[in-house]
Every structure is written in C-alpha cells, then in structure tokens.
Scaffold this active site. Structure first.
Site, PDB file in Angstrom:
ATOM      1  N   TRP A 192       0.837  -1.204   0.000  1.00 41.95           N
ATOM      2  CA  TRP A 192       0.000   0.000   0.000  1.00 41.95           C
ATOM      3  C   TRP A 192       0.869   1.250   0.000  1.00 41.95           C
ATOM      4  O   TRP A 192       0.553   2.248  -0.651  1.00 41.95           O
ATOM      5  CB  TRP A 192      -0.875  -0.024   1.246  1.00 41.95           C
ATOM      6  CG  TRP A 192      -2.169   0.724   1.189  1.00 41.95           C
ATOM      7  CD1 TRP A 192      -2.367   1.984   0.700  1.00 41.95           C
ATOM      8  CD2 TRP A 192      -3.440   0.265   1.664  1.00 41.95           C
ATOM      9  NE1 TRP A 192      -3.686   2.345   0.859  1.00 41.95           N
ATOM     10  CE2 TRP A 192      -4.375   1.312   1.443  1.00 41.95           C
ATOM     11  CE3 TRP A 192      -3.877  -0.907   2.263  1.00 41.95           C
ATOM     12  CZ2 TRP A 192      -5.716   1.200   1.807  1.00 41.95           C
ATOM     13  CZ3 TRP A 192      -5.202  -1.010   2.625  1.00 41.95           C
ATOM     14  CH2 TRP A 192      -6.110   0.020   2.391  1.00 41.95           C
TER      15      TRP A 192
ATOM     16  N   GLU B 238       1.738   5.891  10.756  1.00 41.70           N
ATOM     17  CA  GLU B 238       1.635   4.490  11.158  1.00 41.70           C
ATOM     18  C   GLU B 238       2.080   4.297  12.602  1.00 41.70           C
ATOM     19  O   GLU B 238       2.999   4.966  13.079  1.00 41.70           O
ATOM     20  CB  GLU B 238       2.512   3.644  10.226  1.00 41.70           C
ATOM     21  CG  GLU B 238       2.445   2.157  10.466  1.00 41.70           C
ATOM     22  CD  GLU B 238       3.292   1.403   9.447  1.00 41.70           C
ATOM     23  OE1 GLU B 238       4.032   0.483   9.851  1.00 41.70           O
ATOM     24  OE2 GLU B 238       3.222   1.743   8.248  1.00 41.70           O
TER      25      GLU B 238
ATOM     26  N   SER C 226       3.994   2.694  15.700  1.00 49.84           N
ATOM     27  CA  SER C 226       5.393   2.268  15.732  1.00 49.84           C
ATOM     28  C   SER C 226       5.700   1.512  17.016  1.00 49.84           C
ATOM     29  O   SER C 226       5.342   1.967  18.110  1.00 49.84           O
ATOM     30  CB  SER C 226       6.319   3.482  15.629  1.00 49.84           C
ATOM     31  OG  SER C 226       7.659   3.108  15.871  1.00 49.84           O
TER      32      SER C 226
ATOM     33  N   ARG D  61      11.669  -5.752  19.028  1.00 49.70           N
ATOM     34  CA  ARG D  61      10.727  -6.085  17.950  1.00 49.70           C
ATOM     35  C   ARG D  61      11.377  -6.907  16.842  1.00 49.70           C
ATOM     36  O   ARG D  61      10.683  -7.498  16.012  1.00 49.70           O
ATOM     37  CB  ARG D  61      10.113  -4.817  17.367  1.00 49.70           C
ATOM     38  CG  ARG D  61      11.128  -3.854  16.768  1.00 49.70           C
ATOM     39  CD  ARG D  61      10.498  -2.578  16.265  1.00 49.70           C
ATOM     40  NE  ARG D  61      11.505  -1.598  15.866  1.00 49.70           N
ATOM     41  CZ  ARG D  61      11.240  -0.480  15.211  1.00 49.70           C
ATOM     42  NH1 ARG D  61      10.001  -0.194  14.869  1.00 49.70           N
ATOM     43  NH2 ARG D  61      12.207   0.368  14.903  1.00 49.70           N
TER      44      ARG D  61
ATOM     45  N   ARG E 291      -5.145  -2.338  -7.310  1.00 44.06           N
ATOM     46  CA  ARG E 291      -5.266  -3.427  -6.342  1.00 44.06           C
ATOM     47  C   ARG E 291      -6.600  -4.156  -6.360  1.00 44.06           C
ATOM     48  O   ARG E 291      -6.781  -5.110  -5.610  1.00 44.06           O
ATOM     49  CB  ARG E 291      -4.968  -2.888  -4.931  1.00 44.06           C
ATOM     50  CG  ARG E 291      -3.517  -2.443  -4.783  1.00 44.06           C
ATOM     51  CD  ARG E 291      -2.552  -3.562  -5.155  1.00 44.06           C
ATOM     52  NE  ARG E 291      -1.164  -3.102  -5.225  1.00 44.06           N
ATOM     53  CZ  ARG E 291      -0.133  -3.886  -5.498  1.00 44.06           C
ATOM     54  NH1 ARG E 291      -0.325  -5.156  -5.769  1.00 44.06           N
ATOM     55  NH2 ARG E 291       1.088  -3.381  -5.563  1.00 44.06           N
TER      56      ARG E 291
END
Length: 232
Positions: free
Chosen positions: A77, A93, A95, A166, A194
């Site tokens: 995306w 976004e 985090s 992470r 898409r």
C-alpha cells in the site's frame, strides 16, 4: 463506517472532505461558475473529466481511512504514497518504537494457502492440499509463539528497548495500524491497481473494503475513475 477484512483486520472511513459536487465546482471554477445541486450536465462533466484524464478536479476531495492490516499489505500500500505528492497523500503508522501493545498476526487457515503460479514470478496459483495447509498453519503458529516469547523476554527480563526487541517478531504477518489520507484521485489509482485480478489476494480484499466505503460518498466520480467500471 467500518468493514472487517481478513481474520483480524479492518478499514474505517473516518472523515471525508467533499463529494461529487466538489469535483464539478473545482472544474467549473475556470469559468467562474458554481453549482449548488447536481444535474445531468454535471454528471456528464464528471464522465468527461475522467475519460480524458483531466484529473485535477478529483484532487479537491479527500478521504481519511484508518487501516489495520498485515505488514505485507501495508508495504504494498505504501507504494501509493511515496512520490505521490501530486495526488495528495498522507500516511501515519503506529510504531513499536513507542508502543508495546500485544502483537497480533495474520494466520492463514489451512484452506487459505496458495501454490506458486506456473507461469509467473509473482502472484498465486491453486490452493495447496489440506494436509500441507494444516502443516503450514501449525508451523506458522509455532514460529509466532517463539518470536513472541523472545520479544517479551528481551523486554521484561533483559530490559531491552522495544525498538530492538521487535526484531524477534515475525514481521510480514504482524498487523500494523495506520491513517491514510488521500485525494479521490489517489484512492482511485490505488483501487485500479489493487482490485485487479493479478493483485495479491490479501490486499485485494482491503481494496474492496476501501471501494465500498468510498463509493458511498463519491458514487459518480469513483465509478468513472475506476477502469473496470467506466462506461466509455
């Protein structure tokens, strides 16, 4: 307005600026004209603008989505944001440098694994057999559980910073959350790419949700901008 996607994902349309009439008035301002209500001439104008790629009027309408999707979907995306300042995009976004919420992963069911296509370097072929699918789902769950144990151990027992811990989490299937604000033109460009049959199935499911939400607000404009729906 929310649509659930895949096993744990979703798309929410939070805010919209404009409607089909916004597109019409953006185009008519060249002649110092403004409409208060749509008529048949305006519908023909929208069709003309889309057919002949006069796209700037479609950039005066924007939509803000919240998306929760596996990282593999998010990174596909993201391609529609990089270098797309001409169609007005914004992306923010969550985090794991700053949050340590419980990680959530996309886990295909045993009947959702697909084989490699025979004549292509990308995409998918037919579903794998049930036995193989069950094995793959089981092994993926084991991998995720091990990664989660190491992630939590690094943070809780060794006081490792979340931004490094992470690294133990299997990345591509992990769900991430982001806000995507885009012009109507940009949304249509994403959908044209898409919704195509050769797009990855998972992101295609998200594109269907975006389309369903967006067309409620821009039924005429979106129809004309989408290649598969143009009445040329």
């Amino acid at each position: 307005m929310k649509i659930n996607v895949l096993d744990k994902g979703y798309v929410i349309l939070h805010q919209v600026m404009g409607d089909d009439l916004t597109v019409v008035n953006a185009a008519r301002v060249s002649y110092n004209k403004k409409k208060e209500k749509m008529d048949e001439k305006d519908k023909r104008l929208i069709k003309f603008l889309a057919k002949h790629d006069h796209t700037s009027p479609f950039r005066h309408a924007t939509l803000q989505f919240e998306v929760y999707a596996p990282l593999m979907v998010a990174r596909q995306w993201w391609k529609y944001v990089v270098g797309s300042d001409h169609v007005m995009d914004a992306w923010n976004e969550s985090s794991r440098r700053y949050i340590t919420e419980y990680p959530v992963f996309y886990i295909p069911k045993h009947n959702e694994w697909r084989s490699k296509p025979e004549n292509s370097k990308q995409g998918s072929g037919t579903p794998v057999d049930q036995g193989t699918g069950s094995f793959l789902t089981t092994e993926l769950i084991k991998l995720i559980e091990k990664g989660e144990r190491l992630y939590n151990t690094a943070i809780n027992e060794f006081n490792v910073a979340p931004e490094q811990a992470r690294l133990f989490l299997p990345a591509y299937g992990m769900y991430v959350r982001w806000y995507w604000t885009a012009s109507l033109q940009s949304v249509a460009h994403f959908l044209n790419q898409r919704l195509a049959e050769d797009a990855q199935k998972e992101i295609r499911e998200y594109a269907k949700a975006v389309k369903k939400l967006a067309e409620k607000k821009f039924p005429l404009s979106l129809k004309e901008l989408l290649e598969g729906e143009k009445d040329v």
